[in-house]
Scaffold this active site. Structure first.
Site, short mmCIF file in Angstrom:
data_model
loop_
_atom_site.label_atom_id
_atom_site.label_comp_id
_atom_site.label_asym_id
_atom_site.label_seq_id
_atom_site.Cartn_x
_atom_site.Cartn_y
_atom_site.Cartn_z
N HIS A 232 41.98 39.72 46.25
CA HIS A 232 41.62 38.18 46.51
C HIS A 232 40.55 38.28 47.43
CE1 HIS A 232 46.15 38.53 46.33
NE2 HIS A 232 46.02 37.72 45.50
N HIS B 283 44.47 35.83 38.14
CA HIS B 283 44.70 37.13 38.26
C HIS B 283 44.92 37.69 36.78
CE1 HIS B 283 44.88 37.86 42.36
NE2 HIS B 283 45.82 37.40 42.43
#
Lengths: 332, 332
Positions: A219, A57
């Site tokens: 995700h 991330h």
């Protein structure tokens, strides 16, 4: 899979080695665990801000280590929560005598592991409080906010809690203001292209050549609607209206706007989208106090972006405006 | 083509509208032309730093507007040089009485149009000097450096010239130091995935499923070698050794390292690559004074990255370390 990696087994270790070498003026790594901390941690007389989660991330989470932001990060594998011991070491490393505020996203693995780490730390006499980020309005109806995922709104919490901790606030105050910031923060995203997981070579989700997923998670979690590609204005309007009506944000409110790129969406596109977001906010008489446009919380090279709004009061405004000196988030 | 745009005709205008709205604390737009300037431009008693070029490279060029960096940017269409009039207006808007330094990449359109704009400005009594960036070692042999393209090294020039101008240096001094910085700066890139031009829907180059292009240019220009995908370590070593041997960088040198993502390559990958770059520099006894890792000069969503090294002396070190406050480039 076209990626610049060596082996899937070593990629987190190699990334951390590169990260610490590049940013040794601001961060260091604990010897015992995959935990990165502010170089001067623990800062005495300051509540420690701790976060963590899966890797992939970036700049989250480790790019937010620094003065006025985060003190310690427990680093997980790709899209996987860090284990308990690692979260526990992060708490200990961040505690400068006034306790630790955990600022984490609402994912079961993170909640469980940081929760157990909190118990271990408390058993050793370290006061710990937790603020859970659940800003993704697409992930659950408003009646079940406890089911909502945390997405880019985590960045807003780190900024606000980090600034307040730097001012010397105590743990209870930090929890109170942090929870207010999270409650006032709502986000929604869209993606048209998955990322490919470097560990498996598999895409994070499947999608058609001309489709996009509205409300997608960080995700690749499914959103609320799969549609044909829309124009920048159409999709920006859709996201912004959903976010506005959720809190709801009202005429006269002042907000921070965060347009977050998920990986491969260009800044060019993001600014075209912000133009429309800004118009809609003006139409609703919602005043933009500050705007962030860029990649703040990605999903590797996913194609898409999210819109986050945070409603400000005078205290939150002061904290969002405070300077900070993170590795990948600097503000004068 | 999956992009968040409205119409190809309006995308530059819409992007600029969003950019100025998001960053109105730091930039403003000239009424007459597609030129963005520092909000307080022209700054009296300071040489103005002017740049510009095609759009699609964000955060370059407009993200570098701000104190200690760039004063005015002439904004071109996607991958196209800005016209003469626009470059001329940028020069005028940046002139605070001490003249203007043009810092541009070595592309024929930019050289021609900024060159004519320089003549127009000089005819009005504005002193103008030019520093041309040609850091891409893959684009021409060392004997013909005048044929080399400018790539991410432009960022280093903006940082150094911007800091020196802020100190009050005169135009001749700026040209001298700027040219030294450029001469000391060498880069090379790699890409495995083209970007798609939003205006045409066409990819910037064609490449096989398992191939990458070593030495690729910022607009997809061919490099020196097309090969099968390599590991992060292999490709990082190849790029770094080519860059080192070009100046050449020598044992005892101190350098800035810039690892620049071209668009869709993740920070995770870039840090894995920096790890290897750093090892190679250590093996050569070349000391890393400062490291930048991130997206500084992209090609929309191209997949790839470049390695830039700049050899520092005491003056360049002071200037690279100076604070700056650009829209997308802030340093404490």
């Amino acid at each position: 899979m076209k990626k610049f990696i060596n082996s899937p087994q070593n990629l987190i270790e190699e990334m951390l080695e590169g990260f610490v070498a590049a940013n040794s003026n601001k961060v260091r790594r604990l010897e015992t665990e995959r935990v990165l901390v502010r170089k001067d941690a623990p800062v005495q007389g300051k509540v420690g801000i701790v976060t963590g989660g899966g890797s992939g991330h970036k700049p989250a989470f480790i790019g937010y280590i620094g003065k006025g932001l985060v003190d310690a990060v427990a680093v997980g594998d790709i899209f996987a929560a860090p284990p308990v011991q690692r979260a526990y070491e992060a708490i200990k490393a961040a505690n400068g005598g006034k306790g630790v505020l955990l600022c984490i996203g609402n994912y079961s693995g993170d909640i469980m592991n940081f929760g157990m780490a909190k118990e271990l730390a408390e058993a050793e006499g370290i006061p710990v409080e937790t603020v859970v980020v659940n800003d993704d309005v697409a992930s659950s109806p408003k009646e079940r906010m406890d089911n909502r995922r945390g997405v880019a709104g985590e960045v807003i919490l780190w900024k606000i809690a980090g600034a307040l901790a730097e001012e010397g606030a105590d743990l209870q105050k930090l929890k109170e203001v942090g929870e207010r910031a999270v409650f006032n923060t709502r986000s929604m995203g869209v993606a048209h292209t998955p990322c490919v997981l470097p560990t498996t070579g598999k895409p994070s989700f499947e999608i058609g050549e001309d489709e996009m997923e509205i409300g997608v998670g960080h995700h690749g979690e499914p959103g609320i609607q799969r549609t044909k590609m829309m124009s920048a204005d159409e999709v920006s309007e859709l996201l912004t209206l959903k976010v506005i009506e959720d809190l709801p944000f009202k005429s006269g409110d002042e907000v921070v706007v965060l347009i977050n790129g998920l990986g491969s969406t260009s800044l060019l596109e993001m600014y075209i989208c912000f133009r429309k977001v800004n118009q809609i906010l003006a139409d609703h008489n919602i005043k933009v106090h500050r705007t962030y446009v860029g990649e703040f919380f990605t999903s590797l090279e996913m194609g898409g972006f999210s819109v986050t709004l945070t409603k400000l009061d005078d205290e939150l405004k002061r904290l969002i405006d405070a300077p900070c000196d993170g590795v990948h988030f600097i503000q004068h």
